[in-house]
Enzyme design. Sequence first.
Site, PDB file in Angstrom:
ATOM      1  N   HIS A   1       0.809  -1.229   0.000  1.00 28.50           N
ATOM      2  CA  HIS A   1       0.000   0.000   0.000  1.00 28.50           C
ATOM      3  C   HIS A   1       0.836   1.270   0.000  1.00 28.50           C
ATOM      4  O   HIS A   1       0.283   2.360   0.159  1.00 28.50           O
ATOM      5  CB  HIS A   1      -0.920   0.046   1.218  1.00 28.50           C
ATOM      6  CG  HIS A   1      -1.922  -1.051   1.276  1.00 28.50           C
ATOM      7  ND1 HIS A   1      -3.208  -0.928   0.805  1.00 28.50           N
ATOM      8  CD2 HIS A   1      -1.825  -2.319   1.745  1.00 28.50           C
ATOM      9  CE1 HIS A   1      -3.860  -2.061   0.989  1.00 28.50           C
ATOM     10  NE2 HIS A   1      -3.039  -2.933   1.564  1.00 28.50           N
TER      11      HIS A   1
ATOM     12  N   LYS B   1      -8.973  13.424   4.631  1.00 30.07           N
ATOM     13  CA  LYS B   1      -8.018  12.315   4.631  1.00 30.07           C
ATOM     14  C   LYS B   1      -6.973  12.610   5.695  1.00 30.07           C
ATOM     15  O   LYS B   1      -6.911  13.723   6.214  1.00 30.07           O
ATOM     16  CB  LYS B   1      -7.359  12.153   3.260  1.00 30.07           C
ATOM     17  CG  LYS B   1      -6.874  13.459   2.638  1.00 30.07           C
ATOM     18  CD  LYS B   1      -6.358  13.276   1.219  1.00 30.07           C
ATOM     19  CE  LYS B   1      -7.416  13.209   0.136  1.00 30.07           C
ATOM     20  NZ  LYS B   1      -7.648  11.901  -0.421  1.00 30.07           N
ATOM     21  N   ARG B   2      -6.135  11.606   6.010  1.00 26.07           N
ATOM     22  CA  ARG B   2      -5.040  11.860   6.935  1.00 26.07           C
ATOM     23  C   ARG B   2      -4.244  13.077   6.459  1.00 26.07           C
ATOM     24  O   ARG B   2      -4.123  13.317   5.246  1.00 26.07           O
ATOM     25  CB  ARG B   2      -4.132  10.630   7.023  1.00 26.07           C
ATOM     26  CG  ARG B   2      -4.740   9.485   7.800  1.00 26.07           C
ATOM     27  CD  ARG B   2      -5.027   9.877   9.235  1.00 26.07           C
ATOM     28  NE  ARG B   2      -3.789   9.989   9.972  1.00 26.07           N
ATOM     29  CZ  ARG B   2      -3.357   9.094  10.850  1.00 26.07           C
ATOM     30  NH1 ARG B   2      -4.086   8.025  11.132  1.00 26.07           N
ATOM     31  NH2 ARG B   2      -2.227   9.268  11.490  1.00 26.07           N
TER      32      ARG B   2
ATOM     33  N   LYS C   1      -0.094  14.411   0.620  1.00 31.69           N
ATOM     34  CA  LYS C   1      -1.508  14.579   0.251  1.00 31.69           C
ATOM     35  C   LYS C   1      -1.843  16.040  -0.041  1.00 31.69           C
ATOM     36  O   LYS C   1      -2.873  16.349  -0.601  1.00 31.69           O
ATOM     37  CB  LYS C   1      -2.409  14.023   1.355  1.00 31.69           C
ATOM     38  CG  LYS C   1      -2.295  12.500   1.517  1.00 31.69           C
ATOM     39  CD  LYS C   1      -3.184  11.979   2.649  1.00 31.69           C
ATOM     40  CE  LYS C   1      -2.985  10.508   2.967  1.00 31.69           C
ATOM     41  NZ  LYS C   1      -3.647   9.602   2.000  1.00 31.69           N
TER      42      LYS C   1
ATOM     43  N   THR D   1      -9.112   6.026  -1.768  1.00 31.21           N
ATOM     44  CA  THR D   1     -10.417   5.356  -1.848  1.00 31.21           C
ATOM     45  C   THR D   1     -11.558   6.337  -1.584  1.00 31.21           C
ATOM     46  O   THR D   1     -12.670   6.129  -2.072  1.00 31.21           O
ATOM     47  CB  THR D   1     -10.515   4.177  -0.860  1.00 31.21           C
ATOM     48  OG1 THR D   1      -9.949   4.563   0.394  1.00 31.21           O
ATOM     49  CG2 THR D   1      -9.775   2.966  -1.392  1.00 31.21           C
TER      50      THR D   1
ATOM     51  N   LYS E   1     -15.562   7.143  -3.311  1.00 31.33           N
ATOM     52  CA  LYS E   1     -16.810   7.413  -2.576  1.00 31.33           C
ATOM     53  C   LYS E   1     -17.437   8.719  -3.054  1.00 31.33           C
ATOM     54  O   LYS E   1     -18.647   8.823  -3.247  1.00 31.33           O
ATOM     55  CB  LYS E   1     -16.525   7.463  -1.071  1.00 31.33           C
ATOM     56  CG  LYS E   1     -16.001   6.129  -0.522  1.00 31.33           C
ATOM     57  CD  LYS E   1     -15.326   6.261   0.840  1.00 31.33           C
ATOM     58  CE  LYS E   1     -14.526   4.993   1.142  1.00 31.33           C
ATOM     59  NZ  LYS E   1     -13.601   5.149   2.293  1.00 31.33           N
TER      60      LYS E   1
HETATM   61  C1  26Q Z   1       3.488   0.806  10.372  1.00 34.15           C
HETATM   62  C2  26Q Z   1       4.403   0.510  11.353  1.00 34.15           C
HETATM   63  C3  26Q Z   1       4.293   1.039  12.639  1.00 34.15           C
HETATM   64  C4  26Q Z   1       3.188   1.844  12.933  1.00 34.15           C
HETATM   65  C5  26Q Z   1       2.260   2.127  11.950  1.00 34.15           C
HETATM   66  C6  26Q Z   1       2.419   1.609  10.671  1.00 34.15           C
HETATM   67  C7  26Q Z   1       1.414   1.918   9.630  1.00 34.15           C
HETATM   68  C8  26Q Z   1       0.059   1.919   9.897  1.00 34.15           C
HETATM   69  C9  26Q Z   1      -0.869   2.232   8.921  1.00 34.15           C
HETATM   70  C10 26Q Z   1       1.820   2.208   8.340  1.00 34.15           C
HETATM   71  C11 26Q Z   1       0.884   2.509   7.348  1.00 34.15           C
HETATM   72  C12 26Q Z   1      -0.488   2.524   7.638  1.00 34.15           C
HETATM   73  C13 26Q Z   1      -1.536   2.840   6.653  1.00 34.15           C
HETATM   74  C14 26Q Z   1      -1.337   3.028   5.368  1.00 34.15           C
HETATM   75  C15 26Q Z   1      -2.446   3.381   4.460  1.00 34.15           C
HETATM   76  O1  26Q Z   1      -3.564   3.618   4.904  1.00 34.15           O
HETATM   77  N1  26Q Z   1      -2.218   3.401   3.150  1.00 34.15           N
HETATM   78  C16 26Q Z   1      -3.259   3.724   2.209  1.00 34.15           C
HETATM   79  O2  26Q Z   1      -3.862   2.516   1.771  1.00 34.15           O
HETATM   80  C17 26Q Z   1      -5.015   2.774   0.978  1.00 34.15           C
HETATM   81  C18 26Q Z   1      -5.665   1.438   0.651  1.00 34.15           C
HETATM   82  O3  26Q Z   1      -4.907   0.734  -0.278  1.00 34.15           O
HETATM   83  C19 26Q Z   1      -4.641   3.537  -0.273  1.00 34.15           C
HETATM   84  O4  26Q Z   1      -5.828   3.871  -0.953  1.00 34.15           O
HETATM   85  C20 26Q Z   1      -3.884   4.812   0.086  1.00 34.15           C
HETATM   86  O5  26Q Z   1      -3.416   5.435  -1.091  1.00 34.15           O
HETATM   87  C21 26Q Z   1      -2.721   4.494   1.006  1.00 34.15           C
HETATM   88  O6  26Q Z   1      -2.096   5.692   1.446  1.00 34.15           O
END
Ligand code: 26Q
Length: 836
Positions: free
Chosen positions: A380, A571-572, A577, A679, A683
């Site tokens: 991702h 979004k975050r 972004k 995503t 929506k």
């Molecule tokens: C990793 C290690 C330690 C702590 C936290 C994390 C961590 C947690 C969540 C790293 C990444 C995430 C989330 C990533 C994320 O949400 N990515 C998004 O995924 C979506 C679904 O595929 C995509 O549409 C987005 O583009 C992408 O940013």
Amino acid sequence: MNSDRTRTVAKISSSPTARELLKQYACGPVQLTGASNALYERHLMFDNVMDPKAIGPREQYEAAAKSVRDVLSQRWLLTERTYERENAKRIYYLSMEFLIGRSLANNIMNLLLDPMVKQAVDEKRLDWLALLEQEPDAGLGNGGLGRLAACFLDSMATMQLPAMGYGLRYEYGIFRQSIRDGWQHEEADNWLRRPDPWEAARPQEQVEVRLGCSFEVRSGKLAAVLGEPSILLGIPYDRPVVGYGGRTINTLRLWAAAAPEAFDFHEFSAGDFVGALAERLSAETLTRVLYPDDSTSMGQGLRFVQEYFLVACSLADLVRRFRRNNPDWRALPDRAAIQFNDTHPSLAVAELMRILLDEAHLGWDEAWDLTRRTLAYTNHTLLPEALEKWPLRWFEVLLPRQLEIILEINRRLLDDVRNRFPGDEGRVERVSLIDERGGRKVRMANLAIVGSHSTNGVAAIHSGLLRRVTVKDLAEMFPERFSNKTNGVTPRRWLLLANPALAGIITDAIGDRWITDLAELEKLKPLADDRSFRDDIRRAKQDAKSRFAEWLKSTSGVVVDPASIFDSQIKRIHEYKRQLLNGLRIVVLYNRLRENPDLEMAPRTFVFAGKAAPAYQLAKIIIKFLNNLADTIDADPAVKGRLKVVFLPEYCVSLAERLIPASDVSNQISTAGYEASGTSNMKFMMNGALTLGTRDGATIEMAEAAGEDNFFLFGLTAEQVAGSRGWYSPYWHYDNEPETRAALDLIFSNHFSRYEPGIFEPLRDVLLTHGDHYRHLADLTSYLEADQRLLDLYADPDAWVRKVILNVASSGRFSSDRTIAEYASQIWNVQPCPVP
Ligand code: 26Q
């Protein structure tokens, strides 16, 4: 209850009688038994469960949820029994995050119970909306990745696929955000403070997890006690996943950590009562809290243990289930497909190998073959700094056997590389599972790719870059493992539930098959030329905007004008972004109005929402900037009634469900090449917003589907961004573009920080001094041009709504049902297993 929704769903479900519906949920063809009849009598829409005059909305919510749970419970059991009987190949979706949101209204909708609920609500004169508000969001995720997992569960259940989600039962989900003086503050999300009616604890199915060390909590931090192996318990908590139509009810199984015994009697008798209880306490610490996505500051040991705990519990559980019906281990890949949601569960490569070697006593080659054929990985992110790497030292202490296995996998891999590319030591270094630079670390993405049969990205551009850039050498070695699966979202929650008015209009026009086959929306295309259909669509959007404005006023006092253009970015908060780019656009528009008060410009409301990782300082400054921008513009009579900026605190699934149907414009403006998919873009498209966006992630495919004429694309392409790395200078734009310069000068003149001079200096660093890594200034002018094209279109209401209809009609491809169909046939090789 929301009358729009009732009307829509009553129509969609072709109004089966309440009794017919309930029969369906009493097990299959079997008639209502005495017991289920009693249940029916007792809970037929919470008859005796509550006296609405005597109890508050929370109790009403619990009674309603329990009634729904009772209705689905038999069907839930039957689903599991059917899979067991058929010995069906199952999908196991392993994810550290499931961003579920609320369940009551969604479950009622998917069970087709709306007509009955409406009847009960009317009879009992319940305030249905207030009741629904009592349910806390299950916020067990950070954003896109977690919400994708939740949409996938909905699609898999709806498509009657034998699937199970595995995750962690965090006591605290994503932090709650409040805004004070414009700054983000974080508070604990104590979502389980009250009992959750949707979870069922299954203590009899607990599993043991063995670790190479013990732990103590020392001044709030978890510390390893070396050389003292320990055991944790995983207690499963199951949640129903109701497929649309209510025939299949799958399970989301979340693990909670516990210590093996209530007390350690040995220590207890030795008098260390407190010590024994403290051990229990530290075990439970493990699943206490979700880690905020702070992709850049990794390295928290507790997160590593959490990831292993998810993997160990889930594999133990699914292997036990597999062994009940399959004496031959070699059948594993025919009975289980395990999907990793990013690398977070990729320790499963080593753990499954350990089980096959040490418990099944298979030889290496056979164990490796079975492991690889069972596992698959979804990536991702492309940001190199966000790819997970865990110190080897942690493996030595916690998972020595798994480390041994990883090193053996690596030895064989590197032998292979040296054979195939003699003399290419650079390549050996790059594909190695071990990063030898600095302290030795295990590269989790390499482990996942090497140890599985499938690696996919989440949009075409992302999958291409993954292959050609991020893991180029591995893709060259194993080209057949790589593919693309463009993301999707569930149209049940994001259209039928969130936007009943629009859903009703669509159903009136083309029937209700779109609910489970979103490609049907294509049939709306000719209606773009139908005046009365256009009027209906316009009215639905207007109503959604008014409803949102009323909700906002009643909950926060903030007033927005429903006659203005609602322009959203939710979004975050992250530099890539580019919420800052949006902010710069607004400053330019503000300057234009200040300089030329007679300028003709449709009134606009800019809405932002999103959380910043607690340690991400710059993201927090961006939030502060947007809030100050909002306050300054509010206070400036020169733009009153023409520009309005709102930052909504506490972005969550439920807020998205309110805001997306009310939006006219969707901002998807990441630096090209950085957003894997996105995503929320999908929506918004389904809900009749037009997209202002860069050529990034799935937005590219959305524009292809709708036709670029119906989209507002702008900015550098991913190739141009990459190509500009050597020579780009933001100062060129500052020096040569008067509007860009004026916007920046206004910010740095403390116009938006009059009483806090200098607080936005970090923005000067990011945008100018440090080279504008994310190319804000390079894209600002073309953003404004696209924005102007959009405003020109808005001036012609018929032309606008035409494009809206063509966008909605082209959004069918972005259903998660289509995505899941691709995973099922191209990666998992699984078929539906209908529940009779
Ligand atoms: C990793 C290690 C330690 C702590 C936290 C994390 C961590 C947690 C969540 C790293 C990444 C995430 C989330 C990533 C994320 O949400 N990515 C998004 O995924 C979506 C679904 O595929 C995509 O549409 C987005 O583009 C992408 O940013």
